[in-house]
Design a protein around this motif. Structure first.
Motif, PDB file in Angstrom:
ATOM      1  N   THR A 479       0.868  -1.186   0.000  1.00  0.00           N
ATOM      2  CA  THR A 479       0.000   0.000   0.000  1.00  0.00           C
ATOM      3  C   THR A 479       0.907   1.239   0.000  1.00  0.00           C
ATOM      4  OG1 THR A 479      -0.142  -0.209   2.401  1.00  0.00           O
ATOM      5  CG2 THR A 479      -1.977  -1.087   1.112  1.00  0.00           C
ATOM      6  N   LYS A 480       1.662   1.370   1.079  1.00  0.00           N
ATOM      7  CA  LYS A 480       2.692   2.416   1.063  1.00  0.00           C
ATOM      8  C   LYS A 480       3.832   1.995   0.131  1.00  0.00           C
ATOM      9  CE  LYS A 480       5.771   4.987   4.111  1.00  0.00           C
ATOM     10  NZ  LYS A 480       6.503   4.911   5.371  1.00  0.00           N
ATOM     11  N   SER A 481       4.144   0.707   0.183  1.00  0.00           N
ATOM     12  CA  SER A 481       5.175   0.149  -0.703  1.00  0.00           C
ATOM     13  C   SER A 481       4.590  -0.034  -2.095  1.00  0.00           C
ATOM     14  CB  SER A 481       5.617  -1.229  -0.198  1.00  0.00           C
ATOM     15  OG  SER A 481       6.077  -1.150   1.118  1.00  0.00           O
ATOM     16  N   ASN A 482       5.453  -0.354  -3.034  1.00  0.00           N
ATOM     17  CA  ASN A 482       4.953  -0.689  -4.365  1.00  0.00           C
ATOM     18  C   ASN A 482       3.987  -1.857  -4.251  1.00  0.00           C
ATOM     19  OD1 ASN A 482       6.479  -3.344  -5.375  1.00  0.00           O
ATOM     20  ND2 ASN A 482       7.955  -2.140  -4.204  1.00  0.00           N
ATOM     21  N   ARG A 483       2.964  -1.841  -5.088  1.00  0.00           N
ATOM     22  CA  ARG A 483       1.869  -2.789  -4.946  1.00  0.00           C
ATOM     23  C   ARG A 483       2.345  -4.239  -5.055  1.00  0.00           C
ATOM     24  NH1 ARG A 483      -4.087  -2.342  -5.917  1.00  0.00           N
ATOM     25  NH2 ARG A 483      -4.751  -4.476  -6.337  1.00  0.00           N
ATOM     26  N   ASP A 484       3.379  -4.480  -5.904  1.00  0.00           N
ATOM     27  CA  ASP A 484       3.874  -5.852  -6.072  1.00  0.00           C
ATOM     28  C   ASP A 484       4.747  -6.317  -4.907  1.00  0.00           C
ATOM     29  OD1 ASP A 484       2.613  -6.149  -8.472  1.00  0.00           O
ATOM     30  OD2 ASP A 484       4.390  -5.782  -9.711  1.00  0.00           O
ATOM     31  N   ALA A 485       5.062  -5.408  -4.029  1.00  0.00           N
ATOM     32  CA  ALA A 485       5.897  -5.726  -2.860  1.00  0.00           C
ATOM     33  C   ALA A 485       7.290  -6.207  -3.260  1.00  0.00           C
ATOM     34  CB  ALA A 485       5.220  -6.761  -1.951  1.00  0.00           C
ATOM     35  N   VAL A 486       7.759  -5.769  -4.416  1.00  0.00           N
ATOM     36  CA  VAL A 486       9.126  -6.127  -4.816  1.00  0.00           C
ATOM     37  C   VAL A 486      10.086  -5.499  -3.810  1.00  0.00           C
ATOM     38  CG1 VAL A 486      10.917  -5.854  -6.574  1.00  0.00           C
ATOM     39  CG2 VAL A 486       8.542  -6.292  -7.253  1.00  0.00           C
ATOM     40  N   GLY A 487      10.920  -6.331  -3.234  1.00  0.00           N
ATOM     41  CA  GLY A 487      11.844  -5.864  -2.195  1.00  0.00           C
ATOM     42  C   GLY A 487      11.439  -6.334  -0.809  1.00  0.00           C
ATOM     43  N   ALA A 488      10.274  -6.973  -0.699  1.00  0.00           N
ATOM     44  CA  ALA A 488       9.837  -7.440   0.623  1.00  0.00           C
ATOM     45  C   ALA A 488      10.674  -8.642   1.069  1.00  0.00           C
ATOM     46  CB  ALA A 488       8.369  -7.826   0.580  1.00  0.00           C
ATOM     47  N   TRP A 502      12.794 -13.605  -0.229  1.00  0.00           N
ATOM     48  CA  TRP A 502      12.653 -12.233  -0.685  1.00  0.00           C
ATOM     49  C   TRP A 502      11.793 -12.196  -1.951  1.00  0.00           C
ATOM     50  CZ3 TRP A 502      17.041 -14.379   1.234  1.00  0.00           C
ATOM     51  CH2 TRP A 502      17.729 -13.694   2.255  1.00  0.00           C
ATOM     52  N   ILE A 503      11.090 -11.107  -2.140  1.00  0.00           N
ATOM     53  CA  ILE A 503      10.492 -10.864  -3.463  1.00  0.00           C
ATOM     54  C   ILE A 503      11.509  -9.994  -4.195  1.00  0.00           C
ATOM     55  CG2 ILE A 503       8.572  -9.908  -4.766  1.00  0.00           C
ATOM     56  CD1 ILE A 503       6.766 -10.482  -2.417  1.00  0.00           C
ATOM     57  N   THR A 504      12.212 -10.639  -5.104  1.00  0.00           N
ATOM     58  CA  THR A 504      13.299  -9.943  -5.782  1.00  0.00           C
ATOM     59  C   THR A 504      12.783  -9.234  -7.026  1.00  0.00           C
ATOM     60  OG1 THR A 504      13.822 -11.904  -7.072  1.00  0.00           O
ATOM     61  CG2 THR A 504      15.002 -11.630  -4.998  1.00  0.00           C
ATOM     62  N   GLY A 505      13.578  -8.299  -7.499  1.00  0.00           N
ATOM     63  CA  GLY A 505      13.311  -7.712  -8.808  1.00  0.00           C
ATOM     64  C   GLY A 505      14.200  -8.413  -9.807  1.00  0.00           C
ATOM     65  N   GLY A 506      13.663  -8.669 -11.000  1.00  0.00           N
ATOM     66  CA  GLY A 506      14.471  -9.316 -12.035  1.00  0.00           C
ATOM     67  C   GLY A 506      14.778 -10.748 -11.694  1.00  0.00           C
ATOM     68  N   SER A 507      16.026 -11.153 -11.918  1.00  0.00           N
ATOM     69  CA  SER A 507      16.597 -12.489 -11.724  1.00  0.00           C
ATOM     70  C   SER A 507      16.417 -13.356 -12.954  1.00  0.00           C
ATOM     71  CB  SER A 507      16.061 -13.195 -10.480  1.00  0.00           C
ATOM     72  OG  SER A 507      15.011 -14.057 -10.781  1.00  0.00           O
ATOM     73  N   SER A 508      17.197 -14.435 -12.989  1.00  0.00           N
ATOM     74  CA  SER A 508      17.292 -15.336 -14.137  1.00  0.00           C
ATOM     75  C   SER A 508      17.923 -14.609 -15.320  1.00  0.00           C
ATOM     76  CB  SER A 508      15.922 -15.916 -14.486  1.00  0.00           C
ATOM     77  OG  SER A 508      16.039 -16.923 -15.471  1.00  0.00           O
ATOM     78  N   TYR A 509      17.421 -14.850 -16.511  1.00  0.00           N
ATOM     79  CA  TYR A 509      17.986 -14.257 -17.716  1.00  0.00           C
ATOM     80  C   TYR A 509      16.825 -13.911 -18.636  1.00  0.00           C
ATOM     81  CZ  TYR A 509      20.421 -14.101 -22.237  1.00  0.00           C
ATOM     82  OH  TYR A 509      20.903 -13.731 -23.474  1.00  0.00           O
TER      83      TYR A 509
END
Lengths: 568, 314
Positions: A479-488, A502-509
């Protein structure tokens, strides 16, 4: 740096809004194999086209982005496949198109890319990064490629609109590879980092050959590029802040990226896998700038100062110490790397000790992801492999052009065992695999996998064993954070152990994943209900209790000020 | 002591009376070349050639003069002319290959090596050279064939034995490579290169799960230390092994030894930088890192872009 949470006050919140149970899968396959190739029965017929040509442009060997996403919000993971494109002398007999496979919920998929307006792009496609950048509840698509990239906004009605120009994320003139959405300034809006690979032109084919046979020149024939960083302004536009962040100085052949908080300061950092350029570990300084500590962390080079051919990367806690570890895929003979994190530098290179060297010696690796495929609580590893040169088999006996993916089981201490014998036929078959995304398309708690193959059909692998252990699923909504919670960061306390995810951003290829988190609870003493601590990207720390196993739990970030901020 | 000045004066003093101007002119150019006066040598040779004395020998030396003055195209052209003038002279082919190799022009070097081995099918040197280029180009199975041929033609050739085992090891023919190394160590017990290459192969095997291989590799490396010539790579590998086992003092000593033997080795300076950093000796670490960066830069400037499977840009 502290990793525990016992000393911190918490906002206690009972949530457990259960919205999924076991899905319909139409399962008929033998339970003996861990993963079953269900591509055909799912109705997936799309085919990748690389524009392979006598000019042997390196880009022809590298494409194949794929994403799991629930684009229509029906609770089922759909799949987007990004195509490559034509090259001056590599023409397709039919139009080169992408596919957006809508999950029908019965094990079948239907391609709705044309209807959705994402079937065609005007450039050579490489990768895809999915996130809800405008927090409207619908996942949007960022597509990387050459010589530009594109942002497709999800209209929420099954269609997308190309908003690239307005958004200012065209990344013009660059050969972009992977991208990651992450909120580096924690303003609740997802920003975008793009790995740019190399200086490139279709007007300038580089000529290499083996025994008179034209082949692809090595990456070092192409000069590297700096990274791009786009700040989300919150009004549908982005600002290119690459220079302000210091990214313009970081020139190299960047391919993979994962965003995760490596030093537990609440700010997302970046690991960038680079191809024959030193890897980067970029620490977010909190002032819009990043500092590369890869050298001190000993993840930039191998022991002899060689920059390996880094392609894909992922982060996760493989030894259950609460600190993120990294896997990086590389070229054959270099081994795919495993770096164990610790509260202090350097990282420990566990490539050999983990047996990853043994299993990856002959392989050129691309997409990769830590997955707990059997929900035993340990993060296992899946890796897509495939050589870039057909002629390799004429030069040596132990490396093949088409290579099987790897499924490696973790014993909980970061030691892997190759389980190919039980993994299923796909893990015993050679492919030219590139992209790799993970997601639970049948909502059964077993993480499924999709791979793309150069000039071939993708492979959708259904997990048959996820149910062998209890699990708890999380779908976080900021809500305060980005809706996808990326970084949680999620910490799950079990009677005999503590698991951190963790909910990471990106990853893999070139790929993007189901943003829900499945945590395997293993065989140990089972709690009647599961308690978890969530540290939201905003810094808010929330404790949730009475989460029931074998279900997905939708959890919203608490809005009340009572939540304890965790800002360092 | 090589007194090139006196030699040049003597040759010059008799030139005017001599009836064999071409030979004296060539000898003069040779003396100037050895005195590292490559431009003078080149001028002498060009004068000789322009006055009509074109010989394979003169063009060969001219090729080397160009090479030394970093004029690769001219060097290759001169060496080609030397071959055309005397196609029966094997050394012209080999010299052309060496010049191409020195500028990392691997496909052209291989082309020349193939022509040489076809022209001189009974020459172990021709196949030895071809094998070494194939190895450099990661064309390992071809390298096995070439070295096998070289060894058949000259069974006592240590370089051919070494190259063959190395090519076999890289081609994934581990059993054959082990047999080759073991036999060669018995046959050439004082040549440290066999122990080093064998150890390298075993260390790769150790990384891939063969744990006993590491012990054997370490023994081989330690036994190689006592042999001459001292090989910096042996000390680097011993340092690396010691570092992996947290024997930091020993590792540092080995890396230092390697750096002393080969101050131009980028990887040795990288290893030193890493170990100093771990020891908290930051000034030394950053000095070694600077050295590494500088050497790496000059390496990449010197090298042509190589390829993933041995294919190289020419």
């Amino acid at each position: 740096m502290t990793l525990g949470f016992s000393s911190r006050p918490f906002h206690v919140c009972l949530v457990a809004f259960i919205f999924f149970t076991h899905g319909e899968t139409g399962r008929t396959a033998s339970q003996a194999e861990i993963f079953t190739d269900v591509t055909e029965q799912a109705g997936i017929t799309w085919h990748h086209f690389s524009g392979e040509s006598p000019d042997r442009f390196l880009i022809e060997t590298m494409g194949g982005g794929v994403a799991f996403l629930d684009f229509d919000g029906d609770g089922l993971q759909d799949i987007f496949f990004l195509n490559g494109g034509e090259t001056p002398r590599g023409k397709s007999p039919t139009p080169v198109r992408n596919a957006l496979y809508r999950n029908l919920g019965n094990g079948k998929f239907e391609d709705v890319a044309a209807k959705a307006g994402v079937d065609r792009i005007g450039f050579y496609g490489m990768g895809v990064a999915v996130a809800d950048y405008d927090n409207d509840g619908f996942p949007d698509l960022f597509i990387t490629g050459f010589p530009e990239s594109a942002l497709f906004h999800n209209n929420g009605n099954g269609t997308f609109t190309n908003v690239t120009d307005r958004a200012g994320v065209k990344n013009a003139g660059k050969w972009a590879a992977s991208a990651a959405w992450f909120d580096y300034d924690r303003d609740g809006l997802l920003d975008l980092v793009v790995t740019n690979y190399a200086q490139f032109s279709f007007d300038n084919p580089k000529k290499c050959e083996v025994n008179g046979v034209p082949t692809y020149c090595e990456q070092k024939a192409y000069l590297g590029m700096p990274l791009s960083l786009y700040h989300n302004n919150g009004n549908g536009t982005f600002s290119d802040v690459s220079s302000q962040a210091g990214f313009d100085k970081l020139v190299g052949r960047a391919l993979g990226v994962v965003a995760i908080d490596v030093n537990d300061d609440g700010l997302p950092d970046l690991f960038i896998a680079r191809d024959a350029s030193p890897n980067l570990l970029l620490i977010n300084k909190g002032n819009g700038r990043f500092e590369d500590i890869a050298l001190d962390a000993e993840v930039a080079y191998d022991a002899g100062g060689l920059a390996k051919a880094g392609m894909g990367v992922d982060a996760g806690d493989v030894n259950s110490d609460g600190v993120p570890d990294f896997v990086v895929t590389n070229f054959n003979d270099q081994y795919h790397s495993l770096f164990l994190g610790s509260p202090s530098l350097p990282y420990e290179d566990r490539t050999v000790a983990s047996h990853l060297a043994e299993y990856s010696k002959s392989f050129v690796g691309w997409g990769t992801h830590f997955v707990d495929y059997d929900n035993d609580g340990n993060l296992d590893l899946v890796i897509a492999n495939g050589h870039i040169n057909q002629v390799v088999e004429t030069t040596r006996n132990d490396v093949k052009y088409k290579e099987p993916p790897l499924l490696l089981r973790n014993n909980g201490k970061g030691i892997f065992q190759n389980v190919r014998e039980h993994a299923g036929p796909a893990f015993n078959t050679g492919y030219s695999a590139r992209g790799l995304a993970v997601g639970d398309f049948d909502n059964d708690g077993g993480i499924d996998i999709v791979l793309t193959c150069l000039n071939g059909k993708p492979i959708l692998l259904r997990n048959n064993v996820g149910h062998s252990n209890p699990w708890v699923g999380f779908q976080l909504q900021g809500t305060k954070s980005n809706r996808d919670a990326v970084g949680a960061r999620l910490t799950i306390a079990l009677p005999n152990r503590k698991l951190v995810r963790w909910i990471t951003g990106g990853s893999s290829y070139l790929s993007s994943h189901d943003k829900r988190v499945i945590v395997g609870l293993g065989e140990g003493p089972q709690p009647g209900a599961v308690n978890a601590e969530i540290r939201w990207p905003s810094g808010t720390v929330q404790r949730v209790s009475n989460l029931r196993p074998n279900q997905y739990n939708k959890i919203s970030e608490p809005i009340k000020q009572a939540a304890t901020a965790h800002n360092k | 002591m090589k007194d090139y000045d006196t030699a040049e004066k003597l040759i010059t003093s008799i030139t005017s009376q001599s009836t064999d101007q071409p030979t004296l002119g060539y000898e003069l150019a040779l003396v100037q070349y050895h005195a590292k006066r490559f431009a003078d040598s080149q001028r002498t040779l060009l004068d000789l050639i322009s006055s009509g004395y074109k010989s394979s020998q003169a063009f060969n030396l001219l090729g080397w003069c160009y090479h030394e003055q970093n004029q690769p195209m001219e060097a290759v052209r001169a060496m080609q002319e030397a071959i055309d003038l005397d196609p029966t002279q094997e050394s012209n082919y080999l010299d052309l290959e060496k010049i191409l190799l020195a500028r990392e022009s691997l496909p052209s070097a291989l082309g020349a090596a193939k022509r040489a081995s076809a022209r001189f099918p009974d020459s172990p040197l021709a196949f030895l050279m071809r094998g070494s280029i194939e190895l450099k180009m990661s064309q390992f199975t071809d390298g096995v064939t070439s070295y096998t041929r070289a060894l058949r033609l000259d069974p006592a050739n240590a370089d051919a034995s070494l190259g063959l085992a190395e090519a076999q090891s890289n081609a994934g023919l581990d059993k054959e490579a082990v047999a080759g190394f073991e036999a060669a160590i018995k046959r050439f017990p004082k040549d440290p290169r066999f122990r080093l290459q064998y150890a390298l192969m075993l260390l790769k095997q150790a990384e891939s799960g063969n744990l006993s291989a590491e012990t054997r590799a370490e023994r081989l490396l330690k036994s190689a230390v006592a042999l001459t010539p001292p090989l910096p790579e042996v000390h680097f590998l011993l340092g690396d092994l010691a570092q992996k086992k947290n024997r930091t003092t020993e590792a540092l000593a080995e890396f230092r030894h390697a750096a002393k033997l080969d101050p131009q080795s980028a990887k040795v300076h990288f290893a030193l930088a890493r170990i100093y950093r771990r020891l908290g000796r930051n000034a030394e670490a950053s000095r070694e890192m600077d050295l590494y960066q500088r050497l790496k830069e000059s390496e990449s400037k010197a090298a042509m872009p190589p390829s993933g499977t041995g294919a190289s840009q020419d």
